[in-house]
Design a protein around this motif. Structure first.
Motif, PDB file in Angstrom:
ATOM      1  N   GLU A 197      42.443  40.759  37.773  1.00  0.00           N
ATOM      2  CA  GLU A 197      41.538  41.839  38.185  1.00  0.00           C
ATOM      3  C   GLU A 197      40.594  41.398  39.309  1.00  0.00           C
ATOM      4  OE1 GLU A 197      41.165  39.753  35.839  1.00  0.00           O
ATOM      5  OE2 GLU A 197      39.235  39.743  34.827  1.00  0.00           O
ATOM      6  N   ILE A 210      37.440  43.950  39.957  1.00  0.00           N
ATOM      7  CA  ILE A 210      36.035  43.547  40.155  1.00  0.00           C
ATOM      8  C   ILE A 210      36.006  42.324  41.071  1.00  0.00           C
ATOM      9  CG2 ILE A 210      35.199  44.378  37.914  1.00  0.00           C
ATOM     10  CD1 ILE A 210      35.320  41.367  37.021  1.00  0.00           C
ATOM     11  N   ASN A 212      35.008  38.555  42.183  1.00  0.00           N
ATOM     12  CA  ASN A 212      34.848  37.253  41.524  1.00  0.00           C
ATOM     13  C   ASN A 212      33.419  36.748  41.732  1.00  0.00           C
ATOM     14  OD1 ASN A 212      34.921  34.593  40.729  1.00  0.00           O
ATOM     15  ND2 ASN A 212      36.317  33.928  42.352  1.00  0.00           N
ATOM     16  N   SER A 213      32.594  36.876  40.721  1.00  0.00           N
ATOM     17  CA  SER A 213      31.218  36.353  40.857  1.00  0.00           C
ATOM     18  C   SER A 213      31.087  34.982  40.199  1.00  0.00           C
ATOM     19  CB  SER A 213      30.203  37.327  40.238  1.00  0.00           C
ATOM     20  OG  SER A 213      30.480  37.514  38.872  1.00  0.00           O
ATOM     21  N   THR A 259      37.433  29.670  35.163  1.00  0.00           N
ATOM     22  CA  THR A 259      36.687  30.740  34.505  1.00  0.00           C
ATOM     23  C   THR A 259      37.694  31.800  34.102  1.00  0.00           C
ATOM     24  OG1 THR A 259      36.221  32.182  36.390  1.00  0.00           O
ATOM     25  CG2 THR A 259      34.766  30.279  36.099  1.00  0.00           C
ATOM     26  N   ASP A 268      45.473  35.394  28.491  1.00  0.00           N
ATOM     27  CA  ASP A 268      44.556  34.247  28.448  1.00  0.00           C
ATOM     28  C   ASP A 268      45.389  32.978  28.295  1.00  0.00           C
ATOM     29  OD1 ASP A 268      42.372  35.916  28.655  1.00  0.00           O
ATOM     30  OD2 ASP A 268      42.067  36.077  26.498  1.00  0.00           O
ATOM     31  N   SER A 292      31.504  31.825  23.056  1.00  0.00           N
ATOM     32  CA  SER A 292      32.109  31.231  21.863  1.00  0.00           C
ATOM     33  C   SER A 292      33.504  30.674  22.128  1.00  0.00           C
ATOM     34  CB  SER A 292      32.167  32.254  20.734  1.00  0.00           C
ATOM     35  OG  SER A 292      32.908  33.373  21.144  1.00  0.00           O
ATOM     36  N   GLY A 309      35.384  34.061  30.989  1.00  0.00           N
ATOM     37  CA  GLY A 309      35.361  34.941  32.157  1.00  0.00           C
ATOM     38  C   GLY A 309      34.112  35.799  32.199  1.00  0.00           C
ATOM     39  N   SER A 379      27.522  39.360  26.702  1.00  0.00           N
ATOM     40  CA  SER A 379      28.163  38.236  27.366  1.00  0.00           C
ATOM     41  C   SER A 379      28.738  38.650  28.720  1.00  0.00           C
ATOM     42  CB  SER A 379      29.210  37.725  26.393  1.00  0.00           C
ATOM     43  OG  SER A 379      30.346  37.361  27.000  1.00  0.00           O
TER      44      SER A 379
END
Ligand SMILES: Nc1nc2c(c(=O)[nH]1)N[C@H]1C(S)=C(S)[C@@H](COP(=O)(O)OP(=O)(O)OC[C@H]3O[C@@H](n4cnc5c(N)ncnc54)[C@H](O)[C@@H]3O)O[C@H]1N2
Ligand code: MOO
Ligand SMILES: [Mg+2]
Length: 439
Positions: A197, A210, A212-213, A259, A268, A292, A309, A379
């Motif tokens: 994404e 979105i 990438n920050s 990340t 994932d 977590s 992420g 989060s």
């Protein structure tokens, strides 16, 4: 695909596991002008006294104080001026009774002189016999002299290996002639954001995507800790290509931060990539929020940080776990975030099964530190990072916290802290159960 059950590790145990690994960065000599913010790899001892000679702290006259013993307004004493010396010059003459040497700030006190009187306090006269001064007050022996070694004595240990080079440390290094300094090499931290994404920062938003920050945020974090950053192009969630990317990046870095992609979703892939690499996973679940799912592994002397992420989780993971690795490799003592106690500025009614790190603003009002959550406490939140200068630590197993409670706060802008944290950050003794609160 079945989801592997992960056992959450308490935060303190996760940190302790990281500290058990020994991390050592190499050393290098660096020109003094390029040393700021680096970390000393050698002890710095005073190689001579500072100042290295008795010197004048004022522009004035070096005199023999005994000459002024009787001097008063009505009975001025007259001294003959033998010469003038500026800083860096050595007097040719000796000051003897009845004489003075005009001296500028920083110049070595001439032999025979035991005091200095400021220019403003004397009357200067010229006559055929030469230059004279008149003094209308008595001057004490040793008045206005900066003595050799009054600042620093030869042999004193001034800065230990593992000290961050601040402008003040640089002043010391220059004073003692270090035109090159032995410092720790900056570990190379590779940062690779994963996520199909993700868009580059310069790209226009597209549906479902979105920017990438995380990569830029983590880069700024680890740079401020003293690491060198190697920023990689973000990558799509594709196992085979990601595996290759991570492998290549590992070859070029000391620490590899990824990340995203560490949770249990279909895309994932980081846990499986670590497995295929044969990396030793230290933990893949921590009893904390956010972050977590933070997964940390070591492989062939390299570190792999699988940060979440979610931006706030990524930030917290970096401060809690990457920081001590970077700093311990430089033999720093205070390798963790700073710890302060503060008063909670507003209620925090959320229950905390896991220890919670709340992005917060810490201020001081009339000598009292007050800390207040900095925004949306999710989060995934990025806005709560904007004004955050601390993380409120709310120990797990509590049902909520009331305004006015004393809490521990982690900070990253000032001085760090040593492990174990002296303030019982993870105890729930001062937690107030929201349900039991008085109306
Ligand atoms: N069924 C479960 N789902 C989730 C769990 C769980 O235990 N069971 N854990 C949740 C928690 S907690 C977190 S935290 C996240 C962690 O997710 P990942 O680390 O796998 O990250 P992604 O899935 O790739 O992305 C999560 C989120 O973050 C955004 N993102 C990703 N990369 C960036 C980036 N570089 N810059 C800005 N934002 C980024 C991404 O778009 C997602 O919105 O998993 C929960 N799920
Ligand atoms: O790991 Mo997640 O950030 O706890 O919400
Ligand atoms: Mg995920």
């Amino acid at each position: 695909m079945t989801v592997t059950k992960r056992t959450p590790l308490p935060v303190a145990e996760a940190v302790a596991k990281i500290l058990k690994q020994s991390t050592n960065w190499n050393m290098e000599r660096v020109a003094l002008i390029h040393c700021d913010n680096r970390v000393l790899a050698e002890d710095i001892t005073a190689t001579h006294d500072v100042p290295p000679f008795d010197r004048s702290p004022y522009d004035g006259f070096a005199i023999f104080s005994n000459d002024t013993k009787e001097a008063t307004e009505n009975n001025p004493v007259r001294l003959k001026v033998l010469e003038t010396i500026g800083a860096g010059q050595i007097a040719i003459n000796e000051v003897t009774s009845g004489t003075a040497i005009r001296i500028m700030t920083g110049a070595k006190i001439p032999a025979g002189a035991d005091a200095v009187i400021m220019l403003e306090l004397v009357k200067e006269l010229e006559d055929q016999g030469g230059s004279f001064i008149e003094i209308k007050r008595s001057v004490k022996k040793n008045e206005n002299i900066s003595f050799q070694g009054e600042d620093t004595k030869q042999g004193i240990l001034l800065a230990e290996k593992g000290t961050r080079i601040t402008p003040g440390v640089i002043a010391i290094l220059a004073t003692f002639g270090y035109d090159e300094v032995l410092v720790f090499k900056q570990p190379v931290v590779g940062i690779l954001s994963t996520g199909s994404e993700l868009l580059d920062v310069h790209e226009e938003l597209q549906p479902g995507k979105i920017r990438n920050s995380n990569a830029y945020m983590a880069a700024a974090q680890v740079r401020s800790m003293g690491a060198e950053v190697k920023l990689y192009q973000h990558r799509k969630d594709d196992f085979d290509s990601l595996y290759q990317n991570v492998k290549e990046c590992l070859n070029e870095t000391d620490i590899m931060i990824t990340t995203g992609g560490v949770s249990v979703g279909d895309y994932d892939f980081l846990p499986a990539i670590y497995e295929k690499l044969g990396a030793e996973v230290l933990f893949n679940k921590i009893a904390m929020r956010p972050g977590s799912v933070t997964t940390i592994a070591v492989h062939e002397g390299k570190w792999l940080f699988g940060l979440s992420g979610n931006p706030s989780a990524c930030f917290v993971g970096c401060e809690l776990f990457v920081r001590p690795v970077i700093l311990s490799g430089m033999k720093m003592k205070k390798i963790h975030c700073g710890v302060v106690k503060a008063i909670l500025g507003s209620d925090f009614p959320k229950p905390n099964p896991f220890t919670r790190f709340v992005r917060a603003t810490l201020i001081e009002e009339s000598g009292q530190k007050i800390v207040t959550p900095a925004g949306l406490d999710k989060s995934s939140s990025v806005s709560s990072l904007l004004h955050a200068n601390g993380l409120i630590v709310l120990p797990g197993g509590t049902r909520g916290w009331e305004q006015g409670s004393e809490v521990g706060v982690l900070t990253w802008n000032g001085e760090g802290s040593e492990w174990p944290w002296d303030y019982p950050l993870f105890s729930k003794s001062s937690a107030i159960r929201t349900a039991e609160r008085q109306p």
